[in-house]
Design an enzyme around this catalytic site. Structure first.
Site, PDB file in Angstrom:
ATOM      1  CB  CYS A   6       1.004 -10.739  39.035  1.00 32.69           C
ATOM      2  SG  CYS A   6       0.906 -11.023  40.828  1.00 32.69           S
ATOM      3  CB  CYS A  14       3.147  -4.120  41.353  1.00 36.98           C
ATOM      4  SG  CYS A  14       4.095  -5.399  40.508  1.00 36.98           S
ATOM      5  CB  CYS A  63       8.140  -5.722  39.245  1.00 38.73           C
ATOM      6  SG  CYS A  63       9.134  -5.873  40.696  1.00 38.73           S
ATOM      7  CG  ASN A 110      11.187   2.017  39.854  1.00 38.09           C
ATOM      8  OD1 ASN A 110      11.126   2.978  39.100  1.00 38.09           O
ATOM      9  ND2 ASN A 110      12.192   1.163  39.866  1.00 38.09           N
ATOM     10  CB  CYS A 137      15.520 -10.360  39.505  1.00 37.69           C
ATOM     11  SG  CYS A 137      13.806 -10.038  39.944  1.00 37.69           S
ATOM     12  CD  GLU A 152       9.769  -7.078  33.064  1.00 36.80           C
ATOM     13  OE1 GLU A 152       8.724  -6.697  32.523  1.00 36.80           O
ATOM     14  OE2 GLU A 152      10.606  -6.323  33.549  1.00 36.80           O
ATOM     15  CB  CYS A 180       0.700  -4.918  44.625  1.00 32.10           C
ATOM     16  SG  CYS A 180       0.782  -6.389  45.660  1.00 32.10           S
TER      17      CYS A 180
HETATM   18  N1  SAH Z   1       4.773 -11.251  44.224  1.00 31.65           N
HETATM   19  C1  SAH Z   1       5.992 -11.136  44.985  1.00 31.65           C
HETATM   20  C2  SAH Z   1       7.181 -10.689  44.137  1.00 31.65           C
HETATM   21  C3  SAH Z   1       6.939  -9.328  43.596  1.00 31.65           C
HETATM   22  S1  SAH Z   1       8.147  -8.176  43.195  1.00 31.65           S
HETATM   23  C4  SAH Z   1       5.777 -10.173  46.135  1.00 31.65           C
HETATM   24  O1  SAH Z   1       4.749  -9.523  46.181  1.00 31.65           O
HETATM   25  O2  SAH Z   1       6.631 -10.088  46.995  1.00 31.65           O
HETATM   26  C5  SAH Z   1       9.254  -7.925  44.476  1.00 31.65           C
HETATM   27  C6  SAH Z   1       9.028  -6.701  45.334  1.00 31.65           C
HETATM   28  O3  SAH Z   1       8.948  -5.474  44.602  1.00 31.65           O
HETATM   29  C7  SAH Z   1       7.745  -6.779  46.143  1.00 31.65           C
HETATM   30  O4  SAH Z   1       8.029  -6.379  47.454  1.00 31.65           O
HETATM   31  C8  SAH Z   1       6.846  -5.784  45.444  1.00 31.65           C
HETATM   32  O5  SAH Z   1       5.831  -5.334  46.289  1.00 31.65           O
HETATM   33  C9  SAH Z   1       7.835  -4.717  45.065  1.00 31.65           C
HETATM   34  N2  SAH Z   1       7.405  -3.813  43.989  1.00 31.65           N
HETATM   35  C10 SAH Z   1       6.651  -4.072  42.918  1.00 31.65           C
HETATM   36  N3  SAH Z   1       6.480  -2.989  42.164  1.00 31.65           N
HETATM   37  C11 SAH Z   1       7.188  -2.003  42.751  1.00 31.65           C
HETATM   38  C12 SAH Z   1       7.408  -0.629  42.439  1.00 31.65           C
HETATM   39  N4  SAH Z   1       6.880  -0.081  41.363  1.00 31.65           N
HETATM   40  N5  SAH Z   1       8.174   0.061  43.289  1.00 31.65           N
HETATM   41  C13 SAH Z   1       8.721  -0.493  44.375  1.00 31.65           C
HETATM   42  N6  SAH Z   1       8.561  -1.767  44.730  1.00 31.65           N
HETATM   43  C14 SAH Z   1       7.783  -2.525  43.920  1.00 31.65           C
END
Ligand code: SAH
Length: 345
Positions: free
Chosen positions: A113, A120, A334, A291, A106, A93, A117
């Protein structure tokens, strides 16, 4: 014989490739322009290439061109979310966000991945595979072509950990910023990482002017480990020291992303610890109200708590912004669109 992924080649390598299939070097320039400037979706569009050459290319080259599986348009803010199909059947996406200062896309850097985390959605099914430079580029190319509007900013903040796909990421950035291609300014590109220290240090040596965003999400290792498994591998001290090196080598200020999760990392003690931690770093904090995803029970911080957190950082002299939520009505976070697509299959 494996086909050559020609959209991932820089002009020099594309020239060698064309010579290797018996073509004149100047044909490489023409082909490169069709791919990276005119954003052709296939060989058929390339009107100044002969039929014989197109046939030769069909045989020996793979032409990456993503297909639109789904497009969702937010009724709230015009954000567009795309589910793209890859040639092997995987889906990824990408998001187009329209701001006053220009259009920002984006992109995803991997299918899935493996960073894990907790909050996520991209990581729930693990890593499927890395994306090729051509597959990262084509997310932007297809969106610019479909909307007819220039993309001025790119953030590598979609699914995947960009520094876990390092070589392809750097090749992608060089192609995207090439003057013979879309020529997007390096300063308008942001790469977000969960904090892979060797990757940050290597990126600092690439002589690039891109912005690095660090997913911090906690002011200490204990809380960080509870949210991000990668924190077990690289302690905060090492991560922040790598960020300092990045600033020193590139002169680029960093962004520190901090997703606020109710009752986990959003109290004022944590805001105070965060201020102390970042006091001597060059960058700003971007607060992201988490989120919520349905697979986890993390809850967004209350509006009051977010404001209080921000105010305390400001009082302590830290630059801070709250990320405006875009496309909330269309699975904006994401990996949520891909996940809901896979679940429905
Ligand atoms: N792998 C990279 C890019 C990920 S997404 C990274 O970890 O930075 C970009 C940002 O969105 C990251 O800071 C990630 O931690 C955050 N993120 C992912 N899922 C999220 C969610 N459900 N709510 C808020 N932030 C989120």
């Amino acid at each position: 014989m494996e086909k050559t992924d020609i959209k991932s080649l820089d002009l020099e390598n594309l020239t060698s490739y064309m010579v290797s299939i018996g073509e004149k070097p100047f044909r490489a320039k023409q082909l490169y322009e069709w791919m990276h400037q005119k954003l052709a979706a296939d060989f058929e569009e390339m009107t100044n290439l002969s039929r014989a050459l197109k046939e030769k290319l069909q045989q020996s080259a793979a032409y990456t061109s993503l297909t639109v599986v789904e497009e969702k348009i937010s009724a709230i803010d015009g954000t567009r979310k795309y589910l793209f199909g890859l040639s092997d059947g995987n889906v990824i996406e990408s998001v187009l966000m329209r701001y006053k200062h220009g259009n920002s896309v984006c992109i995803s850097s991997q299918v899935g991945c493996r960073m894990g985390c907790r909050f996520c959605a991209s990581t729930l099914d693990g890593l499927e595979r890395n994306l090729l430079p051509s597959e990262m580029l084509d997310q932007i190319y297809r969106i610019q072509k479909m909307t007819g509007e220039r993309v001025s900013n790119v953030v590598v903040m979609g699914s995947g950990e960009p520094l876990d796909n390092y070589d392809n990421l750097v090749r992608f950035i060089r192609l995207l910023t090439d003057e013979n291609g879309l020529n997007i300014s390096q300063r308008n590109i942001t790469v977000s990482t969960c904090g892979i220290v060797p990757g940050i240090l290597k990126l600092a040596e690439e002589n690039l002017q891109i912005t690095l965003a660090l997913s911090l999400h906690a002011p200490n290792d204990q809380v960080r480990k509870s949210l991000m498994p990668v924190a077990n591998r690289y302690p905060l001290e090492e991560v922040l020291s790598a960020c300092r090196t990045y600033f020193e080598k590139t002169g680029r200020r960093l962004t520190f992303e901090y997703s606020l999760v109710r009752g986990v990392n959003d109290n004022l003690e944590e805001a105070s610890a965060l201020s102390a931690l970042l006091k001597h770093h060059h960058g700003h904090v971007n607060l992201i109200p988490v989120n919520p995803i349905k697979e986890r029970d993390y809850v967004q911080s209350e509006g009051q708590a977010i404001k209080a957190f921000k105010n305390l950082l400001e009082k302590n002299g830290i630059n801070v912004t709250i990320r405006r939520e875009m496309g909330r009505d269309i699975n904006g976070a994401c990996g949520q669109l891909r996940k809901s697509f896979l679940n429905a299959e």
